[in-house]
Scaffold this motif. Structure first.
Motif, short mmCIF file in Angstrom:
data_model
loop_
_atom_site.label_atom_id
_atom_site.label_comp_id
_atom_site.label_asym_id
_atom_site.label_seq_id
_atom_site.Cartn_x
_atom_site.Cartn_y
_atom_site.Cartn_z
N ALA A 273 -5.07 1.85 -6.80
CA ALA A 273 -5.53 1.86 -8.19
C ALA A 273 -4.89 0.73 -8.97
O ALA A 273 -5.53 0.07 -9.82
CB ALA A 273 -5.23 3.22 -8.83
N ASN B 54 -2.93 5.93 -2.92
CA ASN B 54 -3.95 5.90 -3.97
C ASN B 54 -3.45 5.19 -5.23
O ASN B 54 -4.19 4.44 -5.89
CB ASN B 54 -4.37 7.33 -4.34
N GLU B 55 -2.21 5.46 -5.57
CA GLU B 55 -1.64 4.81 -6.75
C GLU B 55 -1.56 3.30 -6.56
O GLU B 55 -1.85 2.51 -7.48
CB GLU B 55 -0.25 5.39 -7.04
N THR C 162 -1.06 10.21 -1.91
CA THR C 162 -0.97 9.99 -3.35
C THR C 162 -0.39 8.61 -3.66
O THR C 162 -0.87 7.90 -4.54
CB THR C 162 -0.11 11.09 -4.00
N GLN D 122 -9.37 13.69 -6.28
CA GLN D 122 -9.16 12.73 -7.36
C GLN D 122 -10.10 11.54 -7.20
O GLN D 122 -10.70 11.07 -8.16
CB GLN D 122 -7.71 12.26 -7.36
N ASP D 123 -10.24 11.05 -5.97
CA ASP D 123 -11.12 9.91 -5.73
C ASP D 123 -12.58 10.32 -5.82
O ASP D 123 -13.42 9.58 -6.32
CB ASP D 123 -10.83 9.32 -4.35
N TYR E 149 0.82 -1.21 0.00
CA TYR E 149 0.00 0.00 0.00
C TYR E 149 0.86 1.27 0.00
O TYR E 149 0.36 2.35 0.29
CB TYR E 149 -0.93 0.02 1.22
N VAL F 63 -5.77 15.23 -3.18
CA VAL F 63 -5.82 13.78 -3.34
C VAL F 63 -7.25 13.28 -3.20
O VAL F 63 -7.72 12.44 -3.96
CB VAL F 63 -4.91 13.11 -2.28
#
Length: 826
Positions: free
Chosen positions: A134, A130-131, A127, A239-240, A46, A236
């Motif tokens: 994803a 999140n990457e 960030t 973005q979601d 993560y 951030v």
């Protein structure tokens, strides 16, 4: 294949897998292995750089304790630390399709957010996470779940404890903040947390917190620390959220289409009358519809926050502002985010010293409605001074506001929100000074507004009574003509006028109704150094009371009593009935030397002594104004002349208007229409006074004749070619002397006169000898008048002047010898 997918996604299959994994862990895992799995496998997947001490595991109780947990950012800087984390899991709940944590305890949690070069360690870490998420989502094979077996799991946390936690914030742009931490929590407890995704509801039995400290500040350049912190998270999150919002829109469209289809096919829809279909939904119905569609509900049954301390600094001002609120106690009961759900709220806070605030009542979130009792005690006004520094030199040296009443706010419906306050307000012990030199400006012991009803909805302000007690105001004009009140402004005159217009426009929208407005024991001091004779007067406002103050009609009644220092009073008494206002007023024994400077500015002459007295009465019927004034000046004496030009003939007018005691009495009637924009009472008064002075100086015999009931006192008639005084002219001179005896400062001037045709039968041009005879005739006529006045009347010879002779050719049948009046020269 579909059957296999349904099996994998069934709830019982998930439970079985979870139990098997737990058995495997119990059989083969060790604390060291668990540490390795968490820090080296799970966390990196993560994007987390995590370290911790070897965990303590109690298998039979399904409890785990982690110590010395440390999370580092991508630059190997410490982002968060946890001294101790203890989790107790209820394994039996897994068989019920529920994740239940018996308890979670966190001790010594420290989070440090650092910003530099436009981003922060927290932003970079989020960030990265999140990457990773994803990436995992894109590599996971999506299997359509079965509606039958895809019921989500419930989550519950019976007990949560947080001890000694802090959130630090370091900003490279502001290296010297007033506080290192944004939030410090000594203890936070949460009991009975339950998340039910089926009901879309979050319930919390209780939240308790003690010794909570929050710090906020505005930097020198206006940055707010909380905004800077949120700025590191929001990009951030956005973005979601964009993905979530898109999915939500699709879902709502599908639901709308489904609902429309269902409604069309329903037999009930066909039975709906046109009247029902056309009926507008009530505001309440519309609000329910807007706020209950597919929304989660959060319910807090009991919240208790004790010993909360809020500190705030504003470093962007000329003088730093620092506010410390606390201790603050907050309690909240039965709070829910669903529409029309009321919660009980109690808020108590110390505002420093003896200041405090208490709010107790009801709060509704959707729509936003509050109904509460509010008490603010002795809130110091000086703490708001830094925000006034940029616009005024006036300083609030001391003063406090106390408020006790009921506040109702309702934000539902269209248009302006409804906000109403009903209660009492007082401002006590106020003192304003000029920051430049420390001089006093204004102050009072108490300003009380009792029974205040402020209603923003209908733009109305009402009050039972407004009382100003022991007040004092000092205003002045300096030698350069600058008004002290205007000099206090730190903005341009144009800006001041513009802002004043805005305030006036807003004020004009409000209606006003005050049953009783009064001033007790006030004092107003005004000085003017721009005059040749400086003015300085203190007016005592002994008692002023106005009943029935209104923005739409004249007051019902008013009484006032003022004093002018050691001497002089003003009294007023008026009342309105059936749109007719009648008032009487009186000014007695006002020393005119006190206003000598203003008299000099208008007339060119100062006043040596005298007292001003005025008895007046005015009536207003509809808009017609009628004023009757009786002016009396006692023992009036002029002083020196301050200029040679642009002066009123005040000395002669004074001598004409004054009696032997130096007293002046005048009647000054004023008539006008208050609806006439060109009508001004002040202008009319000044015009009447000026005209009375000019008339007295330019038409003295008219005034003298009015004293004795005789006209034409300025002319003595002679028969042609005769110097004998006729009986009628002697009687006229007797009346003139009678009038002059009451004007001791006047001198009678006699102009010897002969007529070019009536006093001679010689042809023109006259010979020199005949001209000499006419001059001798004119002198003899003047001497006959002088002799009569001296020998037969009481007029002193020193008050008689014979000036140069004249010859006239006026078309008359008798010779007119002209008299004039001058002021005696000392």
């Amino acid at each position: 294949m579909a059957k296999d997918a349904r099996l994998v996604n069934s709830r019982w299959f998930k439970v079985l897998v979870s139990v098997l994994l737990l058995v495997i862990i119990l059989l083969v895992a060790t604390p060291t292995a668990l540490k390795h799995i968490v820090t080296q496998r799970i966390a990196p997947s993560y994007g987390l750089n995590l370290s911790m001490a070897t965990p303590d595991i109690t298998w039979h109780q399904a409890a785990i304790t982690l110590d010395e947990i440390e999370l580092r950012d991508d630059r190997d800087q410490v982002l968060a630390q946890i001294g101790n984390l203890a989790v107790d899991v209820n394994l039996a709940a897994l068989f019920r399709g529920e994740v239940q944590l018996e308890s979670v305890s966190i001790t010594e949690l420290d989070v440090n957010v650092e910003t530099a070069d436009g981003d922060s360690n927290l932003q970079r870490q989020l960030t990265l996470v999140n990457e990773k998420l994803a990436l995992q989502s894109s590599t996971t094979e999506e299997v359509e779940p079965s509606k039958e077996d895809s019921e989500p799991w419930r989550f519950s946390l019976l007990s949560f404890q947080l001890q000694r936690a802090s959130l630090g914030f370091s900003d490279q742009q502001h290296p010297n903040p007033p506080a290192e931490e944004l939030v410090v929590i000594e203890r936070l407890e949460i009991d009975g947390l339950m998340v039910d995704p089926i009901l879309e509801r979050v319930d919390i039995d209780s939240i308790r917190s003690s010794s909570l400290v929050a710090n906020g500040w505005v930097s020198e350049n206006g940055d707010v620390n909380v905004n800077r912190l949120l700025g590191s998270v929001i990009p951030v999150a956005n973005q979601d959220n964009s993905k979530i919002e898109t999915a939500t829109e699709v879902t709502l469209v599908d639901q709308s289409a489904s609902s429309s289809s269902d409604a069309t096919d329903s037999p009930i829809a066909d039975q709906t009358s046109e009247e029902d279909q056309g009926m507008a939904a009530s505001p309440k119905d519309s609000v329910v519809s807007d706020n209950t569609s597919e929304g989660w509900i959060v319910a807090l049954h009991q919240v208790a926050i004790n010993n909360y301390q809020l500190n705030f600094w504003d470093l962007s001002l000329e003088r730093e502002a620092n506010y410390q609120l606390g201790p603050i106690d907050i309690s909240l009961e039965n709070f829910e985010t669903k529409p029309f759900q009321e919660a009980d709220v109690n808020f108590q806070a110390s505002l420093g010293g003896e200041s405090s605030i208490t709010i107790d009542g009801k709060l509704q979130l959707i729509p936003l409605v509050s109904d509460a009792n509010i008490t603010i005690s002795q809130l110091e006004l000086s703490q708001f001074q830094p925000y006034l520094d940029s616009v005024t030199w006036a300083d609030i040296e001391q003063g406090s506001i106390t408020l006790n009443g009921h506040l109702n706010a309702n934000m539902v419906g269209e248009g302006s929100p409804t906000v109403e306050y009903l209660g009492d307000v007082s401002v006590d012990n106020l003192r304003l000074i000029d920051r430049r030199d420390g001089s006093f400006i204004a102050g009072h012991e108490s300003l009380q507004v009792i029974g205040l009803d402020f209603n923003l909805g209908n733009m109305m302000v009402r009050a039972e009574e407004a009382a100003l007690i022991d007040s004092e105001l000092t205003l002045s004009i300096n030698s350069d003509g600058e008004f002290s009140l205007l000099s206090l402004a730190r903005v341009s005159e144009e800006t001041l006028i513009e802002e004043g217009k805005k305030v006036e426009e807003v004020g004009a929208q409000f209606g006003l109704a005050v049953q009783v407005a009064r001033v007790e024991n006030g004092q107003f001091r005004f000085s003017d150094d721009s005059l040749t004779s400086p003015f300085d007067m203190t007016i005592g406002l002994d008692h002023i009371q106005v009943n029935g103050v209104s923005s739409v009609k004249r007051p019902e009644s008013a009484i006032a009593r003022m004093n002018f220092g050691r001497a002089g009073i003003l009294e007023f008494d008026g009342a309105t009935q059936d749109d007719n206002t009648v008032a009487t007023y009186r000014i007695a024994d006002l020393p005119m030397a006190n206003i000598s400077g203003y008299i000099a500015a208008l007339s060119g002459y100062e006043v040596q002594r005298g007292t001003f007295n005025l008895d007046g009465r005015y009536t207003i019927s509809d808009s017609a104004l009628a004023v009757d004034n009786e002016l009396k000046v006692r023992s009036f004496e002029l002083g020196r002349a301050i200029r040679d030009e642009n002066t009123l003939p005040l000395p002669l007018a004074t001598a004409m208007l004054s009696d032997s005691n130096g007293d002046i009495e005048l009647s000054l009637p004023i008539r006008g229409n208050l609806d006439d924009p060109s009508f001004s009472v002040g202008s009319v008064v000044a015009e009447v006074m000026t005209q009375a002075i000019i008339n007295a100086a330019t038409s003295p015999f008219t005034l003298l004749g009015s004293l004795v009931g005789q006209d034409d006192l300025n002319v003595v008639l002679f028969s042609p070619n005769s110097y004998e005084l006729r009986a009628s002219e002697k009687l006229k001179l007797d009346h003139l002397v009678e009038a002059l005896l009451s004007k001791p400062d006047l001198v009678l001037r006699i102009t010897p006169t002969a007529h070019n045709s009536l006093d001679t039968d010689q042809p023109q041009p006259l010979a020199e000898r005949e001209q000499e005879r006419l001059e001798s005739l004119a002198d003899e006529r003047a001497q006959r008048i002088v002799s009569y006045l001296v020998d037969e009347t009481q007029l002193d010879e020193g008050r008689i002047q014979v000036i140069n002779p004249v010859r006239t050719s006026a078309p008359t049948t008798e010779v007119e010898l002209i008299l004039s009046i001058e002021l005696a020269v000392e």
